[in-house]
Design a protein around this motif. Structure first.
Motif, mmCIF file in Angstrom:
data_model
loop_
_atom_site.group_PDB
_atom_site.id
_atom_site.type_symbol
_atom_site.label_atom_id
_atom_site.label_comp_id
_atom_site.label_asym_id
_atom_site.label_seq_id
_atom_site.Cartn_x
_atom_site.Cartn_y
_atom_site.Cartn_z
ATOM 1 N N LEU A 390 -11.709 8.424 12.060
ATOM 2 C CA LEU A 390 -10.928 7.677 11.072
ATOM 3 C C LEU A 390 -11.527 7.860 9.675
ATOM 4 O O LEU A 390 -12.718 7.655 9.463
ATOM 5 C CB LEU A 390 -10.923 6.184 11.429
ATOM 6 N N SER A 391 -10.678 8.247 8.728
ATOM 7 C CA SER A 391 -11.095 8.315 7.323
ATOM 8 C C SER A 391 -10.404 7.190 6.555
ATOM 9 O O SER A 391 -9.248 6.855 6.825
ATOM 10 C CB SER A 391 -10.754 9.673 6.712
ATOM 11 N N THR A 392 -11.128 6.622 5.591
ATOM 12 C CA THR A 392 -10.644 5.442 4.870
ATOM 13 C C THR A 392 -10.805 5.619 3.372
ATOM 14 O O THR A 392 -11.805 6.167 2.914
ATOM 15 C CB THR A 392 -11.428 4.185 5.303
ATOM 16 N N GLU A 393 -9.805 5.183 2.635
ATOM 17 C CA GLU A 393 -9.874 5.165 1.173
ATOM 18 C C GLU A 393 -9.524 3.764 0.698
ATOM 19 O O GLU A 393 -8.480 3.216 1.060
ATOM 20 C CB GLU A 393 -8.903 6.182 0.564
ATOM 21 N N ASN A 394 -10.389 3.169 -0.112
ATOM 22 C CA ASN A 394 -10.174 1.823 -0.636
ATOM 23 C C ASN A 394 -9.694 1.891 -2.081
ATOM 24 O O ASN A 394 -10.267 2.617 -2.895
ATOM 25 C CB ASN A 394 -11.464 1.005 -0.573
ATOM 26 N N ILE A 395 -8.649 1.150 -2.376
ATOM 27 C CA ILE A 395 -8.127 1.052 -3.739
ATOM 28 C C ILE A 395 -8.125 -0.421 -4.123
ATOM 29 O O ILE A 395 -7.474 -1.239 -3.489
ATOM 30 C CB ILE A 395 -6.702 1.624 -3.840
ATOM 31 N N LYS A 396 -8.855 -0.740 -5.176
ATOM 32 C CA LYS A 396 -8.977 -2.140 -5.579
ATOM 33 C C LYS A 396 -8.973 -2.233 -7.095
ATOM 34 O O LYS A 396 -9.843 -1.675 -7.768
ATOM 35 C CB LYS A 396 -10.277 -2.735 -5.023
ATOM 36 N N ASP A 397 -7.968 -2.910 -7.639
ATOM 37 C CA ASP A 397 -7.952 -3.207 -9.065
ATOM 38 C C ASP A 397 -7.281 -4.554 -9.271
ATOM 39 O O ASP A 397 -7.016 -5.280 -8.305
ATOM 40 C CB ASP A 397 -7.270 -2.097 -9.874
ATOM 41 N N ASP A 398 -7.003 -4.894 -10.515
ATOM 42 C CA ASP A 398 -6.466 -6.231 -10.819
ATOM 43 C C ASP A 398 -5.072 -6.465 -10.265
ATOM 44 O O ASP A 398 -4.620 -7.605 -10.154
ATOM 45 C CB ASP A 398 -6.455 -6.456 -12.332
ATOM 46 N N TYR A 399 -4.346 -5.374 -9.935
ATOM 47 C CA TYR A 399 -2.967 -5.510 -9.449
ATOM 48 C C TYR A 399 -2.764 -4.941 -8.045
ATOM 49 O O TYR A 399 -1.640 -4.934 -7.554
ATOM 50 C CB TYR A 399 -2.007 -4.804 -10.415
ATOM 51 N N MET A 402 -5.590 -2.325 -1.590
ATOM 52 C CA MET A 402 -4.985 -1.471 -0.566
ATOM 53 C C MET A 402 -6.044 -0.585 0.078
ATOM 54 O O MET A 402 -7.008 -0.167 -0.568
ATOM 55 C CB MET A 402 -3.883 -0.605 -1.182
ATOM 56 N N GLN A 403 -5.861 -0.322 1.369
ATOM 57 C CA GLN A 403 -6.677 0.630 2.103
ATOM 58 C C GLN A 403 -5.770 1.675 2.736
ATOM 59 O O GLN A 403 -4.718 1.335 3.287
ATOM 60 C CB GLN A 403 -7.491 -0.062 3.199
ATOM 61 N N LYS A 404 -6.202 2.930 2.642
ATOM 62 C CA LYS A 404 -5.480 4.027 3.277
ATOM 63 C C LYS A 404 -6.303 4.534 4.462
ATOM 64 O O LYS A 404 -7.475 4.863 4.309
ATOM 65 C CB LYS A 404 -5.245 5.164 2.284
ATOM 66 N N PHE A 405 -5.667 4.584 5.635
ATOM 67 C CA PHE A 405 -6.330 5.050 6.836
ATOM 68 C C PHE A 405 -5.651 6.332 7.334
ATOM 69 O O PHE A 405 -4.421 6.435 7.336
ATOM 70 C CB PHE A 405 -6.263 4.002 7.951
ATOM 71 N N LYS A 439 -2.785 -0.283 4.444
ATOM 72 C CA LYS A 439 -2.888 -1.750 4.532
ATOM 73 C C LYS A 439 -2.797 -2.315 3.124
ATOM 74 O O LYS A 439 -3.643 -2.047 2.271
ATOM 75 C CB LYS A 439 -4.209 -2.159 5.171
ATOM 76 N N LEU A 440 -1.765 -3.111 2.875
ATOM 77 C CA LEU A 440 -1.487 -3.643 1.543
ATOM 78 C C LEU A 440 -1.656 -5.151 1.565
ATOM 79 O O LEU A 440 -0.873 -5.867 2.198
ATOM 80 C CB LEU A 440 -0.069 -3.264 1.124
ATOM 81 N N ARG A 441 -2.687 -5.638 0.897
ATOM 82 C CA ARG A 441 -3.009 -7.072 0.890
ATOM 83 C C ARG A 441 -2.277 -7.758 -0.264
ATOM 84 O O ARG A 441 -2.443 -7.395 -1.429
ATOM 85 C CB ARG A 441 -4.522 -7.239 0.742
ATOM 86 N N LEU A 442 -1.451 -8.753 0.060
ATOM 87 C CA LEU A 442 -0.631 -9.417 -0.951
ATOM 88 C C LEU A 442 -1.385 -10.507 -1.709
ATOM 89 O O LEU A 442 -1.227 -10.649 -2.920
ATOM 90 C CB LEU A 442 0.621 -10.014 -0.300
ATOM 91 N N ASN A 443 -2.173 -11.312 -0.994
ATOM 92 C CA ASN A 443 -2.920 -12.379 -1.687
ATOM 93 C C ASN A 443 -4.310 -11.856 -2.039
ATOM 94 O O ASN A 443 -5.056 -11.413 -1.185
ATOM 95 C CB ASN A 443 -3.008 -13.642 -0.836
#
Length: 491
Positions: A390-399, A402-405, A439-443
């Motif tokens: 499994l490869s994972t990419e994390n995207i995190k900013d003010d808006y 999200m994680q890509k698997f 995986k898209l986190r809403l809160n």
């Protein structure tokens, strides 16, 4: 003033001044605040670190020498003036007491304690809530015109009540007394605490909308949620996406608190059926299944948290996958034999999260030492045996959170898993099931207001169009279903 009187006054003044003004406390999570103080007083401060056994963390102590000396001198002056000019005007025998100036000074200092220091944190971890902000006298209305804030004094009072010096100490004392004096059910912050079963509940009784709302109000409430689901499903159909909704019940619906006589499970299930009527959307609400599995022994919810354990999450995953398989015969359900199992008494929500005490501890007003008394169960944690694929990419900013698997060798499906914190433990299983999963986190995104968090099409439509998923799974807790009338909003 006699020599002994002077010495006593100075001694008391010095002790109180050092105690109240020499130490600034910041827990490990607020290092930025500590650095701000250090920079501001870089010429006349000193600091040290020690371990706080009550909260179980390191504490930074900062001595601001200019403020310490200034308040000491002012306190000493106030004590002398009060003794010399104020007390002599009273005919009470109290004025004849040799040490009256010391007691007057002590009383004076006690009145000043709340305003000596204000908490600068935005969120109180101990109370699990956002603290009141200092209000502005002049504010803008909807038309961007400047007006006087009519609620200024009310808002300012809330600010003082939330941030006065010594507030956390009073909360700690209250926590200790409430917990230790209760025979079994300490009652704090509307949370349920059971000292016998060691179970903490965020809700003693989940919202029962069918009883709370009557007649046209209930119909309007249900219609709004249903139309939100239908609107989002129409968008999915236009883009050849199959839409599934997984609603996870509250812990109190599976492990009924002993203090609640009528849990109203039937009304909760009827509400879910009502929002499902006249739609072709697959809505999964595994309350019955979780209740049956809970009787077998393994805990499906953490004792000190409101989320499902890995064991409970697998049951929810299994119910979801069995529904997806009806439309996708090639989808394979992972078995627990494909996982290694480890045990831990602490709480872990999601693949990347560390072990924690559990969010309901703070919300229920428990100290760290009290919370640890409820860590008496070894939870199962599942680790996929071929997780190195499994490869994972994390995207995190003010808006965006999200994680890509990407899973080598998995079925060639593109899945978008979207929802609140309940999606975290599903990532123990779902990334290994499909070749590509987002995986898209809403809160959580800082710059998206809480009332806007569930407007999926407004904030994430471009991500959906770029990813082009085959399947979208919306996973939410029962407590946020009331916001689902907004998910198809574009403005």
């Amino acid at each position: 003033m006699k020599k002994n009187n002077i010495y006593l006054t100075i001694s008391i003044t010095l002790i109180i001044t050092i105690f109240l003004n020499s130490i600034y406390f910041f827990s490990g999570g607020y290092k930025d605040s500590f650095n701000f103080i250090s920079d501001k007083y870089s010429q006349i401060y000193s600091y040290y670190t020690f371990y706080n056994y009550f909260n179980g963390n390191k504490i930074n102590a900062v001595i601001l020498w200019d403020k310490l000396i200034l308040i000491f001198l002012l306190g000493l002056l106030a004590s002398i003036l009060i003794k010399k000019y104020l007390i002599k005007n009273f005919s009470y025998k109290l004025s004849e007491n040799k040490n009256v100036n010391s007691f007057v000074f002590l009383f004076f200092i006690l009145l000043c304690i709340p305003m000596l220091r204000f908490d600068t944190k935005e969120i109180s971890n101990k109370e699990n809530r956002t603290l009141a902000k200092i209000p502005e006298i002049i504010i803008k209305n909807k038309d961007s015109k400047l007006n006087i804030n009519s609620n200024y004094f009310k808002d300012f009072d809330a600010y003082i009540n939330d941030r006065f010096f010594g507030r956390e100490l009073l909360i700690n004392i209250s926590q200790i007394m409430t917990y230790n004096l209760a025979i079994r059910y300490p009652h704090r912050n509307l949370r349920g605490v059971d000292k016998k079963t060691k179970m903490l509940h965020r809700y003693l009784l989940p919202p029962v909308y069918k009883q709370k709302l009557k007649g046209s109000k209930y119909k309007k409430f249900v219609t709004g949620i249903r139309e939100g689901f239908i609107g989002f499903n129409d968008f999915c159909k236009k883009n050849n996406i199959k839409f599934y909704i997984l609603i996870l019940p509250e812990k109190a619906s599976v492990y009924h608190p002993y203090t609640v006589l009528n849990n109203n499970d039937i009304y909760i299930k009827e509400f879910i059926n009502d929002i499902s009527k006249d739609t072709d959307i697959d809505i999964i609400f595994p309350m019955d299944k979780l209740q049956d599995e809970a009787k077998k022994g393994d805990l499906l919810y953490y004792k000190t948290d409101h989320h499902l354990t890995d064991t409970g999450s697998y049951i929810a995953y299994k119910e979801l996958m069995n529904t997806i398989k009806k439309n996708n015969k090639d989808v394979r359900l992972l078995t627990l034999n494909e996982f290694n199992i480890k045990y831990n008494k602490m709480v872990q929500v999601g693949l990347d999260a560390g072990f924690q005490n559990g969010s309901v501890c703070g919300a229920a007003g428990l100290s760290l030492s009290q919370c640890k008394k409820h860590h008496d169960y070894n939870y199962k944690y599942f680790n996929y045996k071929d997780s190195d694929k499994l490869s994972t990419e994390n995207i995190k900013d003010d808006y965006l959170l999200m994680q890509k698997f990407h899973m080598k060798g998995a079925l060639n499906h593109r899945v978008l898993l979207v929802g609140n914190s309940n999606i975290e433990n599903l990532t123990v299983f779902m990334p290994f099931t499909f070749k590509d999963l987002y995986k898209l986190r809403l809160n959580g995104p800082k710059k998206i207001a809480q009332k806007e968090q569930y407007k999926i099409l407004k904030y994430y439509k471009n991500i959906i169009n770029d990813f082009k998923p085959d399947i979208i799974v919306l996973c939410i807790g029962y407590d946020v279903i009331k916001y689902m009338d907004k998910i198809d909003d574009t403005e």
